[in-house]
Enzyme design. Structure first.
Site, PDB file in Angstrom:
ATOM      1  N   HIS A  65     -72.133  29.934  54.196  1.00  0.00           N
ATOM      2  CA  HIS A  65     -71.326  30.172  55.389  1.00  0.00           C
ATOM      3  C   HIS A  65     -71.322  29.042  56.390  1.00  0.00           C
ATOM      4  CE1 HIS A  65     -70.065  34.374  54.896  1.00  0.00           C
ATOM      5  NE2 HIS A  65     -71.188  34.506  54.213  1.00  0.00           N
ATOM      6  N   LYS A 105     -66.298  32.911  71.132  1.00  0.00           N
ATOM      7  CA  LYS A 105     -67.105  32.675  69.945  1.00  0.00           C
ATOM      8  C   LYS A 105     -68.511  32.305  70.386  1.00  0.00           C
ATOM      9  CE  LYS A 105     -64.048  29.453  68.778  1.00  0.00           C
ATOM     10  NZ  LYS A 105     -63.798  29.846  67.403  1.00  0.00           N
ATOM     11  N   ARG A 106     -69.475  32.366  69.435  1.00  0.00           N
ATOM     12  CA  ARG A 106     -70.820  31.928  69.754  1.00  0.00           C
ATOM     13  C   ARG A 106     -70.792  30.522  70.356  1.00  0.00           C
ATOM     14  NH1 ARG A 106     -75.132  35.263  67.891  1.00  0.00           N
ATOM     15  NH2 ARG A 106     -76.274  33.624  68.947  1.00  0.00           N
ATOM     16  N   LYS A 111     -68.625  23.809  67.909  1.00  0.00           N
ATOM     17  CA  LYS A 111     -67.434  24.570  68.295  1.00  0.00           C
ATOM     18  C   LYS A 111     -66.755  23.972  69.538  1.00  0.00           C
ATOM     19  CE  LYS A 111     -69.148  28.951  66.304  1.00  0.00           C
ATOM     20  NZ  LYS A 111     -68.039  29.465  65.480  1.00  0.00           N
ATOM     21  N   THR A 156     -63.361  33.284  61.829  1.00  0.00           N
ATOM     22  CA  THR A 156     -62.598  34.529  61.645  1.00  0.00           C
ATOM     23  C   THR A 156     -61.937  34.914  62.961  1.00  0.00           C
ATOM     24  OG1 THR A 156     -64.609  35.803  62.068  1.00  0.00           O
ATOM     25  CG2 THR A 156     -63.978  35.458  59.759  1.00  0.00           C
ATOM     26  N   LYS A 176     -58.244  36.738  63.880  1.00  0.00           N
ATOM     27  CA  LYS A 176     -58.047  37.888  64.783  1.00  0.00           C
ATOM     28  C   LYS A 176     -56.985  37.565  65.824  1.00  0.00           C
ATOM     29  CE  LYS A 176     -63.004  38.674  64.467  1.00  0.00           C
ATOM     30  NZ  LYS A 176     -64.296  38.447  65.170  1.00  0.00           N
TER      31      LYS A 176
HETATM   32  C1  LIG Z   1     -65.093  37.447  65.127  1.00  0.00           C
HETATM   33  C2  LIG Z   1     -66.261  37.329  65.978  1.00  0.00           C
HETATM   34  C3  LIG Z   1     -67.028  36.163  65.937  1.00  0.00           C
HETATM   35  C4  LIG Z   1     -66.677  34.972  65.076  1.00  0.00           C
HETATM   36  O1  LIG Z   1     -65.807  34.161  65.832  1.00  0.00           O
HETATM   37  P1  LIG Z   1     -65.475  32.652  65.392  1.00  0.00           P
HETATM   38  O2  LIG Z   1     -64.413  32.233  66.366  1.00  0.00           O
HETATM   39  O3  LIG Z   1     -64.944  32.718  63.993  1.00  0.00           O
HETATM   40  O4  LIG Z   1     -66.722  31.886  65.517  1.00  0.00           O
HETATM   41  C5  LIG Z   1     -68.145  36.074  66.746  1.00  0.00           C
HETATM   42  N1  LIG Z   1     -68.497  37.088  67.573  1.00  0.00           N
HETATM   43  C6  LIG Z   1     -67.757  38.214  67.653  1.00  0.00           C
HETATM   44  C7  LIG Z   1     -68.188  39.295  68.599  1.00  0.00           C
HETATM   45  C8  LIG Z   1     -66.620  38.381  66.867  1.00  0.00           C
HETATM   46  O5  LIG Z   1     -65.900  39.511  66.954  1.00  0.00           O
END
Ligand SMILES: *Cc1c(COP(=O)(O)O)cnc(C)c1O
Length: 539
Positions: A93, A278-279, A284, A386, A390
């Site tokens: 991952h 995101k984290r 990032k 991901t 979304k």
């Molecule tokens: C989808 C999701 C992530 C992953 O987000 P990325 O932009 O792909 O890093 C992280 N935290 C939460 C709460 C999410 O719903």
């Protein structure tokens, strides 16, 4: 309770115990079920049982299964190892070196001594195999010095190895797992990640779900997301786009009310919602986002931007417990937010918010309200992402780099409907050795003044030294990494330019809504149903 900070011995110990506990408990449950349904011949496990190692966190399952099969079920060691390879698949991952788990043998012996012994035996078999093939390849060894390399253990113990987006799988083959690919090319495959339309559309965005169901004449899209393709014909239908925009406007209002109630922050719903959720991680590049926001603020102040559509830049995300620099970035975002809030000239024009306590429920509300999806990782670093899916599914345009699944999203949704900037992965690789961020900073007055603001008192880190540390990380680096390791300053100008072009496009509401609509219609392939089906078929 999962993922304790692991900078201390007790944190590491707790983490390893968690990994061992869940591995052991899951395998015991799987074997109990297998025996009930298929009898006592456990060499047939691979015919009926598939266990997907979701990253290396459950990698102890490999030696643990071998241990159970040999010590408790009476199989021979080689039989047990072959059975494991029939059962396990390994999904990688991330290519972040620090995330590729390595455990000290001493710690393993303390938590699971019998399993640690099996790891030694598996490593001996691997080394024998490499000798037989006339290959040295010490980097493939599971045990190196006192360290156990969990990615190598996973790769050796699995019948299939996959990455989670096309570019990521290629990077695994070329770089991260190069040796493994050269020896076992047939093990490798790609399965691009997906998201579930039940949560990320039906639950998160009921009004848009209603419109989709109405136009398609059924709600079968909830289990076959590719049917969204059938909505592309409405891209130039003014009445449909009108309703689409009204739904987004309603979702923005709901988010504003929720944020007000939860954190007391007031947001104007009639602004462009530009979101990075995101984290927190350096790769990032939340830092690139906030530094270009700071530059836009300076340019709005001096009047060098002619037309600017009022924008709210929304951040949300947590940092790992011991990730000091990521917490510095959170602090910086909050301080830039304050600087702008204090300036009455910016009222109704530019606002920055950092929403605390980000989680999945919060994400559901934000994705339904977003106009712009920030996906700006350094090209070649984000395995898939991901969040990008979304946000695209809910009708935001992607503002991002050619990285992870962004590449596949833009390929489907059209580069004319998204905003791509920055160096490509190959470019980063080419300039890697010669890159000099200080030279860039000296030559570029925009970069210069944003960097200065970190250390000249414009922004206040409360005497913690956090902002000086961020400045240093971009200019002189630290012992374990080079200056501006993630090419923030390199991509600064193209980020800024593309950002302002995007902002200009948002004045043309219909044209922009059309882009958003086509992004939504193009997300059929990014359903987790498709991803799960691919694992079932190919793995
Ligand atoms: C989808 C999701 C992530 C992953 O987000 P990325 O932009 O792909 O890093 C992280 N935290 C939460 C709460 C999410 O719903």
């Amino acid at each position: 309770m999962l993922y304790p900070g692991d900078e201390t011995v007790s944190g590491k110990l707790l983490r390893l115990r968690q990994e061992y506990f869940f591995s052991n408990a899951s395998l015991k449950d799987i074997i109990r079920t297998f025996k009930k349904e298929h009898g006592e011949n456990l060499t047939q496990m691979g015919d009926y049982t598939a266990v997907q190692l979701n990253d290396t966190h459950p990698a102890l399952s490999v030696p643990e299964l071998v241990r159970i099969l040999t010590e408790e079920e009476g199989l021979y060691f080689d039989e047990a190892l072959l059975t494991a390879r029939d059962v396990f698949g390994y999904t990688n991952h991330t290519i972040m070196q620090e995330a590729l788990e390595k455990w000290d043998m001493k710690l393993l012996r303390a938590v699971c001594p019998e399993t640690a012994k099996i790891i030694t035996l598996i490593n001996r078999r691997l080394k024998q195999k490499l000798r037989d093939m006339g290959e040295a390849r010490g980097d493939m060894h599971i045990i190196q010095g006192t360290q156990v390399h969990m990615a190598n253990l996973s790769a050796y113990g699995s019948g299939h190895i996959n990455g989670v987006a096309k570019i990521h799988t290629e990077i695994l083959k070329e770089r991260v797992l190069k040796d493994w690919y050269e020896l076992y090319p047939e093990k490798f495959l790609n399965v691009t990640n997906g998201i579930t339309p039940r949560r990320w559309m039906a639950l998160a965005n009921p009004k848009l779900s209603g419109l989709i169901t109405e136009l398609l004449g059924s709600d079968l899209w909830k289990t076959d997301l590719t049917s969204l393709e059938g909505l592309k014909k409405y891209a130039d239908d003014d009445a449909v786009l009108e309703r689409f925009m009204e739904i987004k406007a309603g979702n923005k209002k709901s988010l504003c009310e929720y944020v007000k109630k939860r954190s007391g922050i007031k947001i104007n719903p009639d602004t462009v919602f530009d979101v990075q959720i995101k984290r927190l991680h350096e790769y990032k590049r939340q830092l690139l986002n906030i530094l270009t926001v700071l530059e836009i603020y300076f340019e709005l102040k001096e009047g060098s931007i002619e037309r600017f559509n009022p924008t709210t830049v929304i951040f949300a995300g947590k940092a790992a417990p011991s990730y000091f620099r990521a917490k510095g970035v959170i602090k910086l975002i909050n301080e830039v937010a304050e600087l702008i809030d204090r300036d009455s000239d910016m009222k109704g024009i530019l606002k920055v918010v950092f929403l605390p306590d980000y989680n999945v429920s919060y994400a559901e509300k934000i994705v339904a309200a977003a106009d712009v999806s920030q996906q700006i990782s350094t090209a070649g670093t984000e395995a898939s992402g991901t969040g990008n899916m979304k946000l695209a599914l809910n009708g935001a345009v992607t503002f991002g780099t050619m990285d992870g699944a962004n590449i596949e999203i833009v390929e489907k949704a059209g580069s004319e409907n998204n905003y791509i900037f920055g160096a490509a992965a190959e470019e980063i690789e080419e300039i890697y050795e010669s890159y000099d961020p200080c030279e860039l900073m000296e030559k570029d007055p925009k970069i210069n003044r944003c960097m200065k603001a970190l250390i000249d008192g414009t922004l206040d880190d409360g005497g913690t030294g956090m902002f000086r540390e961020l400045y240093d990380s971009l200019t002189i680096g630290a012992s374990w990494h080079r200056p501006d390791h993630y090419f923030v300053l390199h991509d600064f100008e193209s980020c800024l330019e593309t950002r302002l072009r995007l902002n200009g496009d948002t004045f043309y509401k219909k044209v922009f809504a059309r882009k958003c609509w086509l992004n939504m219609c193009s997300c059929g392939d990014f359903s987790s149903d498709r991803a799960v089906a691919e694992y079932a078929e190919k793995v």
